[in-house]
Design an enzyme around this catalytic site. Sequence first.
Site, short mmCIF file in Angstrom:
data_model
loop_
_atom_site.label_atom_id
_atom_site.label_comp_id
_atom_site.label_asym_id
_atom_site.label_seq_id
_atom_site.Cartn_x
_atom_site.Cartn_y
_atom_site.Cartn_z
N ASP A 207 -39.96 46.57 -74.81
CA ASP A 207 -40.18 45.13 -74.90
C ASP A 207 -41.08 44.87 -76.10
O ASP A 207 -42.27 45.22 -76.08
CB ASP A 207 -40.84 44.60 -73.62
CG ASP A 207 -40.95 43.08 -73.61
OD1 ASP A 207 -40.99 42.47 -74.69
OD2 ASP A 207 -41.00 42.50 -72.51
N ALA A 267 -30.53 40.74 -64.24
CA ALA A 267 -31.24 39.75 -65.05
C ALA A 267 -30.29 38.65 -65.52
O ALA A 267 -30.20 37.59 -64.91
CB ALA A 267 -31.93 40.43 -66.23
N ARG A 268 -29.57 38.93 -66.61
CA ARG A 268 -28.60 37.98 -67.15
C ARG A 268 -27.40 38.75 -67.68
O ARG A 268 -27.54 39.79 -68.33
CB ARG A 268 -29.20 37.14 -68.28
CG ARG A 268 -30.19 36.09 -67.81
CD ARG A 268 -29.47 34.97 -67.07
NE ARG A 268 -30.39 33.94 -66.61
CZ ARG A 268 -30.02 32.83 -65.99
NH1 ARG A 268 -28.74 32.61 -65.74
NH2 ARG A 268 -30.90 31.94 -65.59
N ASP A 292 -25.69 42.36 -60.50
CA ASP A 292 -25.83 41.10 -59.79
C ASP A 292 -25.45 39.93 -60.68
O ASP A 292 -25.32 38.80 -60.21
CB ASP A 292 -27.28 40.94 -59.29
CG ASP A 292 -27.46 39.72 -58.41
OD1 ASP A 292 -26.67 39.55 -57.46
OD2 ASP A 292 -28.39 38.92 -58.67
N GLU A 297 -18.96 34.41 -64.58
CA GLU A 297 -19.32 34.28 -63.16
C GLU A 297 -18.52 33.15 -62.52
O GLU A 297 -18.57 32.02 -62.99
CB GLU A 297 -20.82 34.01 -63.02
CG GLU A 297 -21.67 35.19 -63.47
CD GLU A 297 -23.14 35.05 -63.11
OE1 GLU A 297 -23.53 34.04 -62.48
OE2 GLU A 297 -23.91 35.96 -63.44
N HIS A 316 -24.91 37.34 -57.80
CA HIS A 316 -26.05 36.66 -58.43
C HIS A 316 -27.05 36.20 -57.36
O HIS A 316 -27.39 35.01 -57.27
CB HIS A 316 -25.57 35.47 -59.27
CG HIS A 316 -26.53 35.10 -60.36
ND1 HIS A 316 -26.13 34.62 -61.57
CD2 HIS A 316 -27.90 35.13 -60.41
CE1 HIS A 316 -27.19 34.37 -62.34
NE2 HIS A 316 -28.27 34.68 -61.65
N ALA A 318 -30.23 37.76 -56.75
CA ALA A 318 -31.56 38.35 -56.88
C ALA A 318 -32.68 37.38 -56.51
O ALA A 318 -33.68 37.78 -55.92
CB ALA A 318 -31.77 38.88 -58.29
#
Length: 359
Positions: A207, A267-268, A292, A297, A316, A318
């Site tokens: 990161d 996450a995405r 997820d 989608e 999705h 989470a």
Amino acid sequence: MTDMTTVLVAGDDFIAPDLFSAALREGLPAAGLSFRTMRTRWPNEPFGPVGADGQGNGGVKEASGTEEQVLEALGDASVALTQMAPFTSRVIRESPGLKFIGVARGGPVNVDLAAATAAGIPVTFTPGRNAAAAAEFAVGLILAAMRRITHADAALKEGIWRGDYYAYDNAGLELDGATAGLVGYGAIGSIVARVLRAFGAHVLVSDPYADPARAYADGVELTGLEDLLRRSSVVSLHARVTPETRHLLNAGNLALLPEGAVLVNSARGELLDYAPLPGLLESGRLGALALDVYDIEPPPADWPLDKAPNVITTPHLAGATRQTADRAALITAAEAARFLRGEPLRHVANPEVLTGGRP
């Protein structure tokens, strides 16, 4: 604040309108509040883009409901609290009495931020609202993928006893002693790291915005993305989507993973290039994949990963906890209460409006 403030609480089937109104009454117990209500059917009906013209201008993405519904519900409301309702340029233009928009999400993607800023309307959001929920879910996916939990469950329900999972070549992997790589180290990633370290994993973090002093204090190792992929037996994504992070993991760098590595994305969808995944699973470069979120989608009927081996999929979910809904409503209402009391706001997506600036 005037004697009576009219507030639109635009909820849905996750954060109901009365969660917003109850939270705001708690924050302003002595205030004169009048509520107008709107409720969309998300998540039982999917969100999507709303209000864009033919060139894609003026609309918002990931919204539920219509511009007409919002305009009718707003009436004389000066404050709006919502999660999914679309506040497009049209809605903002046709609502001159609107002075504040609070969005119960990690980012106000259902608000035309430029239009709100031009109108002098502060827009707040709720960072970290689902951090605990999303982190717990990610850890659950990691464990399920590494230990074949969902596949063993599905087989047993079909009358198949997968004793072969005890065979050495088929046996699962432990977190204790493993190297786990986290791509992104914000509110969610840092919780995941703490849990994985408690299991005995060595945690790598990629990161560019992570604070090295904090990483050292947390007991994680900061490194570059390629080094993380080469060294990690399990990789979990926790970064934000930006132009720079779209397809951050792709065919080129996924090939660096150790043979049999586990990859988790809760996450995405845009962080991951999904095209090479079937081949990586078939070759064994990926030992397991847990998802997820998706590039489309919901995934289409001919989605190739449906037939790929060792794949766990969830729709999705989470952030789907009751505590997330409660927390998001409380944070959003607290910002509205600060606005109405004339106090500084804490989570403003367009802070320039507070100083009279314009984009």
